[in-house]
Write a protein that holds these residues in place. Structure first.
Motif, short mmCIF file in Angstrom:
data_model
loop_
_atom_site.label_atom_id
_atom_site.label_comp_id
_atom_site.label_asym_id
_atom_site.label_seq_id
_atom_site.Cartn_x
_atom_site.Cartn_y
_atom_site.Cartn_z
N CYS A 115 0.85 -1.19 0.00
CA CYS A 115 0.00 0.00 0.00
C CYS A 115 0.88 1.24 0.00
N LYS A 116 0.44 2.27 -0.75
CA LYS A 116 1.17 3.55 -0.79
C LYS A 116 0.17 4.69 -0.71
N LEU A 117 0.64 5.81 -0.18
CA LEU A 117 -0.15 7.03 -0.15
C LEU A 117 0.72 8.20 -0.58
N LYS A 154 0.43 8.12 11.11
CA LYS A 154 1.14 7.15 11.93
C LYS A 154 0.45 5.79 11.89
N TRP A 155 -0.89 5.81 11.88
CA TRP A 155 -1.62 4.54 11.84
C TRP A 155 -1.36 3.82 10.52
N LEU A 156 -1.34 4.58 9.41
CA LEU A 156 -1.04 3.96 8.12
C LEU A 156 0.37 3.38 8.11
N SER A 184 1.89 2.19 10.62
CA SER A 184 1.87 0.96 11.41
C SER A 184 1.33 -0.22 10.61
N GLN A 185 0.59 0.09 9.55
CA GLN A 185 0.07 -0.96 8.66
C GLN A 185 1.01 -1.22 7.48
N LYS A 186 2.25 -0.70 7.59
CA LYS A 186 3.28 -0.88 6.57
C LYS A 186 2.90 -0.23 5.23
N CYS A 187 2.22 0.90 5.34
CA CYS A 187 1.86 1.67 4.15
C CYS A 187 2.92 2.74 3.93
#
Length: 695
Positions: A571-573, A591-593, A595-598
């Motif tokens: 996943c990327k943003l 930060k939450w993203l 933590s999901q390896k995004c």
């Protein structure tokens, strides 16, 4: 859920209403109409062989005519239902044109009384008053009956063509629902890059907006994609074809006495019944509680586009109907008399309201004074329903009018239910995030689940605010997770940019308070949008690309898909901002993203922001070290970004889904970038999910 049950109940009521659609004029009872037109050839002492109001006032008071007409009906059918229906038809005509209030029992007494005095008609009865009841000349009457049944069939065909328009949209909904349920629950691959490249991703005006960038300032969008435009084109073509075919009536005819009048009458029936049939489609596609949005997965923007085109077609059909009868009334010399009838006046009022509803809905006017537009649009819709009721209450087909009223009532009732189940009047916290961005938090409702990607309308309720603010509601993307999970815990969070109107007033109250946060009472109406859970595994790489506040919608969609994504897909943003201080108010979500390896990349479009980081970027320095912050000094090259991501996904043989959201011009450019990349043959499947703040 209770809201879903309410939707099903409304659909059932709607289905019952439209089954009540029938005309109360000639075609309501072919048998009764044939008897009326056959018997008017005789002299009943009324000095008229017409069917005007004066003739009805005379005949309906004549017991011999009543006995004759009821015996004509009873002796030409073996069906008790058809006989009683014919009796009611005559009683209704006597009430409407002669002011006689006969019941079915009265008509049955006229029939029984007249049976004892029946005789065969003679030639003298055509010109000398008749003082008894007459049998019919069966050969002559059969001709009248056949011609009336031909007219009934022609009008029924027009109604079938109207239903054809309804079933056109029912087919579109059924097909898109099938695709949406497959995507959510099954996960089979039903499309390929050819469909995406040719129809689903390119916008209708892509080539023009890319060739002439100034057009985007004139028409900033959102623009429909080619598939949506193709659907509308097919709808318009079907309408044109069905208006122009199936006219098989022949002269002579007891009612349609000339070819000119026959053509006018049959075309009028065709266009007005097709226009009436579109009423429930227009209203369902335009309301907030459109039950087809979660079923099909199509956005409110898409349904709004279909809503407008159904309205355009309906107005054109209604305008043709109006022109036909205006021309006929003037040609017949009875315009002044017809203009005194209430049904005629209400018809003119309804046509005027339809035209106003269309012309005041153009995007330029909506964008300038949206709240004023919304108020008048809703008020004119209510007045339109009232006008259509009084226009049709003596003509028939009231089921279509009741369907409009039912849909509006369903929408209002569903709104109230959503507000109550979302917590009713409740306390919220407004926090100033800087740069005109405000964060609103409320407690998660007990009875509803706001899934990531859904949105809600929020009413700001404060006695200190202008009186009209509580009547306004604005849609906001909701960032929420299940109780006890995620960064917001038991709260729902909404981010919005202060504009003019109520959102600007909220920012003013925040700044005037001198506090970082203030409390204010609100009502939340939701959830809306794509509310179905993602059950099927997502075997695709997810790349979100957002501009400005569009990150909230992209984040919510990523959150929704991550729940079902196969972890190794990745996943990327990408987030384009013109001020790095934006990162501070979205810090917890980023930060939450992470933590999901995004992977997160910040694209800074301002040339001096990076140099002034110390004064404008008030966030954790550790976050800076993790984020990939790029100073571009200009708008991002979306084509290069898309090409790079497609190449990387192709090298890893991973299908790819882009999620984008931003200003209209950003969405147009990003869609064009994906479309341009797909023009080259790709070894992977590429899809685009576009979120839009406008419609």
């Amino acid at each position: 859920m209770r809201v879903q049950n309410l939707r099903l109940l409304a659909l059932a009521v709607f289905s019952f209403a439209v089954t009540c659609v029938r005309g109360l004029e000639l075609i309501d009872s072919s048998l009764a109409s044939a008897c009326i037109y056959y018997e008017k050839t005789f002299d009943w002492g009324c000095h008229s062989h017409g069917n005007g109001a004066a003739a009805y006032r005379c005949r309906c008071g004549n017991v011999n005519w009543l006995g004759t007409i009821t015996n004509c009906i009873a002796n030409n059918t073996k069906s008790l239902r058809l006989r009683n229906h014919g009796f009611r038809h005559v009683a209704r005509r006597c009430y409407e044109k002669g002011d006689f209030n006969y019941t079915l029992a009265d008509m049955q007494r006229f029939y029984a009384n007249g049976t004892g005095y029946l005789r065969d008609p003679t030639t003298a009865d055509l010109s000398s008053p008749v003082f008894t009841t007459l049998r019919v000349n069966q050969t002559e009457f059969d001709w009248y009956y056949k011609k009336m049944k031909d007219l009934t069939f022609s009008v029924q065909r027009s109604q079938w063509f109207g239903w054809g328009l309804v079933f056109f949209w029912a087919t579109i909904i059924a097909v898109t629902t099938l695709f949406n349920f497959n995507e959510k629950f099954v996960g089979l691959k039903l499309t390929d890059n050819w469909l995406a490249r040719s129809l689903m991703i390119p916008s209708l005006f892509e080539n023009m907006t890319q060739r002439y960038p100034r057009l985007r300032a004139i028409s900033p969008g959102p623009h429909p994609n080619r598939l949506q435009a193709l659907v509308v084109t097919a709808f318009v073509i079907q309408t044109i074809i069905t208006v122009g075919v199936g006219y098989e009536m022949k002269l002579p005819h007891p009612y349609l006495t000339t070819r000119w009048f026959m053509n006018l009458d049959l075309v009028s029936y065709r266009v007005d019944l097709m226009a009436l049939s579109l009423f429930p489609v227009i209203y369902f596609f335009g309301i907030r509680n459109n039950p087809f949005i979660p079923l099909t997965g199509m956005s409110y923007t898409t349904f709004s586009y279909f809503h407008k085109w159904c309205a355009y077609v309906c107005v054109v059909l209604a305008f043709i109907h109006s022109i036909i009868w205006t021309v006929y009334a003037r040609h017949d010399g009875g315009y002044k008399m017809w203009a005194m009838d209430s049904y005629w006046q209400y018809g003119i009022a309804a046509m005027t309201l339809m035209a106003l509803l269309v012309f005041h809905s153009f995007k330029l006017l909506r964008d300038k004074i949206y709240e004023v537009f919304l108020f008048f649009h809703q008020m004119m819709n209510i007045f339109f329903i009232v006008c259509m009721y009084y226009h049709l209450n003596k003509l028939g087909w009231l089921g279509w009018v009741w369907s409009m009223a039912g849909i509006l009532c369903f929408d209002r009732a569903a709104r109230i239910v959503r507000i109550i189940l979302s917590g009713g009047l409740q306390k919220s916290t407004l926090t100033d995030c800087g740069s005109g961005v405000i964060k609103l938090t409320v407690m998660n409702p007990r009875f509803l689940t706001y899934r990531p990607g859904s949105y809600a309308f929020i009413y700001f309720m404060s006695p200190q605010d202008p009186w009209y603010y509580p009547w306004q509601s604005h849609p906001f993307t909701v960032l929420s997770t299940a109780k006890g999970k995620g960064i917001h815990g038991n709260e729902m969070a909404v981010y919005f940019k202060a504009q003019k109107g109520v959102t600007g007033h909220m920012l003013y109250k925040l700044l005037r308070s001198g506090e970082e946060s203030i409390n204010i009472r609100v009502m939340v109406e939701g959830p809306y949008g794509d509310t179905l859970p993602q059950i099927a595994k997502v075997n695709r790489r997810i790349v979100g690309v957002a501009a400005g506040l569009g990150v909230t919608a992209v984040y919510a969609q990523i959150l929704h898909l991550l729940e079902a994504q196969v972890p190794e897909m990745g996943c990327k943003l990408y987030w384009a901002v013109n001020d790095l201080s934006h990162v501070s108010w979205f810090e917890e979500e980023l930060k939450w993203l992470l933590s999901q390896k995004c992977q997160i990349t910040i694209l800074c479009t301002s040339p001096k922001e990076l140099e002034e980081t110390g004064s404008s970027f008030n966030t954790d320095n550790k976050l800076l070290e993790i984020l990939d912050v790029r100073s571009l000094f200009a708008r991002p090259d979306l084509r290069a970004l898309v090409s790079e991501e497609v190449k990387e996904a192709s090298d890893q043989s991973k299908d790819l889904t882009f999620i984008s959201c931003g200003p209209s011009t950003f969405n147009i450019d990003f869609r064009a970038s994906v479309s341009n990349t797909l023009r080259q043959k790709q070894s992977i499947d590429v899809a685009l999910k576009e979120e839009s703040f406008v419609w």
